[in-house]
Write a protein that holds these residues in place. Sequence first.
Motif, PDB file in Angstrom:
ATOM      1  N   ARG A  53      47.285   9.731 -29.424  1.00 16.94           N
ATOM      2  CA  ARG A  53      46.212  10.198 -30.298  1.00 16.94           C
ATOM      3  C   ARG A  53      44.835  10.072 -29.654  1.00 16.94           C
ATOM      4  NH1 ARG A  53      45.741  10.940 -36.168  1.00 16.94           N
ATOM      5  NH2 ARG A  53      43.507  11.057 -36.657  1.00 16.94           N
ATOM      6  N   PRO A  54      44.454   8.909 -29.082  1.00 21.73           N
ATOM      7  CA  PRO A  54      43.147   8.857 -28.420  1.00 21.73           C
ATOM      8  C   PRO A  54      43.031   9.828 -27.252  1.00 21.73           C
ATOM      9  CG  PRO A  54      44.377   6.817 -28.068  1.00 21.73           C
ATOM     10  CD  PRO A  54      45.090   7.579 -29.126  1.00 21.73           C
ATOM     11  N   LEU A  55      44.142  10.097 -26.568  1.00 18.05           N
ATOM     12  CA  LEU A  55      44.098  11.094 -25.501  1.00 18.05           C
ATOM     13  C   LEU A  55      43.775  12.470 -26.075  1.00 18.05           C
ATOM     14  CD1 LEU A  55      46.449  11.553 -22.492  1.00 18.05           C
ATOM     15  CD2 LEU A  55      46.055  13.478 -24.016  1.00 18.05           C
ATOM     16  N   LEU A  56      44.405  12.820 -27.179  1.00 22.77           N
ATOM     17  CA  LEU A  56      44.144  14.117 -27.800  1.00 22.77           C
ATOM     18  C   LEU A  56      42.713  14.201 -28.318  1.00 22.77           C
ATOM     19  CD1 LEU A  56      47.496  14.646 -29.733  1.00 22.77           C
ATOM     20  CD2 LEU A  56      46.800  15.681 -27.560  1.00 22.77           C
ATOM     21  N   ASP A  57      42.199  13.098 -28.839  1.00 22.13           N
ATOM     22  CA  ASP A  57      40.802  13.071 -29.282  1.00 22.13           C
ATOM     23  C   ASP A  57      39.865  13.383 -28.120  1.00 22.13           C
ATOM     24  OD1 ASP A  57      41.252  12.505 -31.976  1.00 22.13           O
ATOM     25  OD2 ASP A  57      41.247  10.332 -31.653  1.00 22.13           O
ATOM     26  N   LEU A  70      52.089  23.873 -27.058  1.00 22.49           N
ATOM     27  CA  LEU A  70      52.532  22.482 -26.975  1.00 22.49           C
ATOM     28  C   LEU A  70      51.418  21.536 -27.420  1.00 22.49           C
ATOM     29  CD1 LEU A  70      54.766  20.921 -24.301  1.00 22.49           C
ATOM     30  CD2 LEU A  70      52.762  19.674 -25.101  1.00 22.49           C
ATOM     31  N   LEU A  71      50.204  21.784 -26.946  1.00 19.37           N
ATOM     32  CA  LEU A  71      49.093  20.941 -27.384  1.00 19.37           C
ATOM     33  C   LEU A  71      48.898  21.049 -28.894  1.00 19.37           C
ATOM     34  CD1 LEU A  71      46.312  21.332 -24.659  1.00 19.37           C
ATOM     35  CD2 LEU A  71      47.555  19.247 -25.269  1.00 19.37           C
ATOM     36  N   GLU A  72      48.992  22.262 -29.412  1.00 15.45           N
ATOM     37  CA  GLU A  72      48.828  22.443 -30.855  1.00 15.45           C
ATOM     38  C   GLU A  72      49.862  21.627 -31.628  1.00 15.45           C
ATOM     39  OE1 GLU A  72      48.439  26.000 -34.181  1.00 15.45           O
ATOM     40  OE2 GLU A  72      49.286  26.438 -32.204  1.00 15.45           O
ATOM     41  N   SER A  73      51.100  21.604 -31.153  1.00 12.31           N
ATOM     42  CA  SER A  73      52.143  20.839 -31.844  1.00 12.31           C
ATOM     43  C   SER A  73      51.851  19.351 -31.841  1.00 12.31           C
ATOM     44  CB  SER A  73      53.513  21.108 -31.199  1.00 12.31           C
ATOM     45  OG  SER A  73      53.609  20.504 -29.925  1.00 12.31           O
ATOM     46  N   ARG A  74      51.272  18.850 -30.738  1.00  8.48           N
ATOM     47  CA  ARG A  74      50.939  17.427 -30.670  1.00  8.48           C
ATOM     48  C   ARG A  74      49.741  17.108 -31.577  1.00  8.48           C
ATOM     49  NH1 ARG A  74      55.111  15.656 -30.415  1.00  8.48           N
ATOM     50  NH2 ARG A  74      54.069  13.615 -30.342  1.00  8.48           N
ATOM     51  N   PHE A  75      48.763  18.001 -31.622  1.00 10.53           N
ATOM     52  CA  PHE A  75      47.634  17.803 -32.527  1.00 10.53           C
ATOM     53  C   PHE A  75      48.111  17.782 -33.979  1.00 10.53           C
ATOM     54  CE2 PHE A  75      44.968  18.479 -28.928  1.00 10.53           C
ATOM     55  CZ  PHE A  75      43.680  18.117 -29.279  1.00 10.53           C
ATOM     56  N   LEU A  76      48.972  18.719 -34.340  1.00  8.57           N
ATOM     57  CA  LEU A  76      49.473  18.777 -35.716  1.00  8.57           C
ATOM     58  C   LEU A  76      50.312  17.548 -36.046  1.00  8.57           C
ATOM     59  CD1 LEU A  76      50.451  22.554 -35.970  1.00  8.57           C
ATOM     60  CD2 LEU A  76      48.432  21.404 -36.913  1.00  8.57           C
ATOM     61  N   PHE A  77      51.064  17.058 -35.069  1.00  5.75           N
ATOM     62  CA  PHE A  77      51.879  15.857 -35.282  1.00  5.75           C
ATOM     63  C   PHE A  77      51.001  14.686 -35.713  1.00  5.75           C
ATOM     64  CE2 PHE A  77      53.777  11.892 -33.795  1.00  5.75           C
ATOM     65  CZ  PHE A  77      55.054  11.969 -34.319  1.00  5.75           C
ATOM     66  N   HIS A  78      49.825  14.585 -35.100  1.00  8.79           N
ATOM     67  CA  HIS A  78      48.901  13.494 -35.426  1.00  8.79           C
ATOM     68  C   HIS A  78      47.909  13.880 -36.519  1.00  8.79           C
ATOM     69  CE1 HIS A  78      50.110  10.691 -32.241  1.00  8.79           C
ATOM     70  NE2 HIS A  78      50.292  11.758 -31.475  1.00  8.79           N
ATOM     71  N   ARG A  79      48.124  15.032 -37.157  1.00  7.59           N
ATOM     72  CA  ARG A  79      47.250  15.516 -38.229  1.00  7.59           C
ATOM     73  C   ARG A  79      45.809  15.672 -37.750  1.00  7.59           C
ATOM     74  NH1 ARG A  79      49.509  12.478 -43.729  1.00  7.59           N
ATOM     75  NH2 ARG A  79      51.670  13.185 -43.488  1.00  7.59           N
ATOM     76  N   LEU A  80      45.677  16.194 -36.551  1.00  7.28           N
ATOM     77  CA  LEU A  80      44.372  16.494 -35.977  1.00  7.28           C
ATOM     78  C   LEU A  80      44.173  18.004 -35.956  1.00  7.28           C
ATOM     79  CD1 LEU A  80      44.493  14.108 -32.877  1.00  7.28           C
ATOM     80  CD2 LEU A  80      43.204  13.727 -34.994  1.00  7.28           C
ATOM     81  N   GLU A  81      42.933  18.417 -36.066  1.00 11.07           N
ATOM     82  CA  GLU A  81      42.643  19.846 -35.972  1.00 11.07           C
ATOM     83  C   GLU A  81      42.785  20.296 -34.526  1.00 11.07           C
ATOM     84  OE1 GLU A  81      39.027  23.054 -36.780  1.00 11.07           O
ATOM     85  OE2 GLU A  81      38.685  20.895 -37.076  1.00 11.07           O
TER      86      GLU A  81
END
Length: 206
Positions: free
Chosen positions: A143-147, A171-182
């Motif tokens: 999550r902090p990496l995606l942030d 793939l990035l979109e799926s990881r963002f959605l997994f963590h409930r991030l926009e």
Amino acid sequence: PAVPVPGRSDSGIPASPLSDATSANRDAQPAKTWGANLESGDLAPLGGVWRDRCFVVERRWEPSVAHGRETIGTLGAALNRSAPAAALFANAAQAPFVFVDLETTGLNGGAGTHAFLVGCAWFVADGGFVTRQYLLTRFEDERPLLDAVSIELERAGALVSFNGKSFDAPLLESRFLFHRLEWTGVRLPHVDVLHPARRFWGHDAG
């Protein structure tokens, strides 16, 4: 150590906070300090730093450095000249361009596939080229990496990738959605150079 980057490029992307040895490293930890506590071992040879639970490696290539038959500076100048034509490949695409590439735990996508390395890059005002790579060393730090990646992408006028529309971005979109991030990329034009490359060179381009 991180390589100095000019304060701001013509493309509007500011210098990396990692490049300022007097201020940015206040909350960063040398790779050896934190890496020694991780199963991945000592990451110091990679030359990066820990920042907000992300291991970040930044490099700069000078304009005079050769890349193939051209120099980095020549390629940057060519990009600046051709920037207005980017909209032909992605609607509303414009500078600043941020190049994106991933290394992943698999090629099939899906919920079980993670991006363990996210690379972002751009040209700077003097014609140099900067890469910034985010390395995932523990799944709990995703999550902090995606942030951090989201902050990088928010600076872009367009994303540039090779086969990124079909693989990297979903793939990035799926990881963002997994963590409930926009997912930041949904708002950005995306120039996938695989497609024009195939028009010029056929399927030998990838």
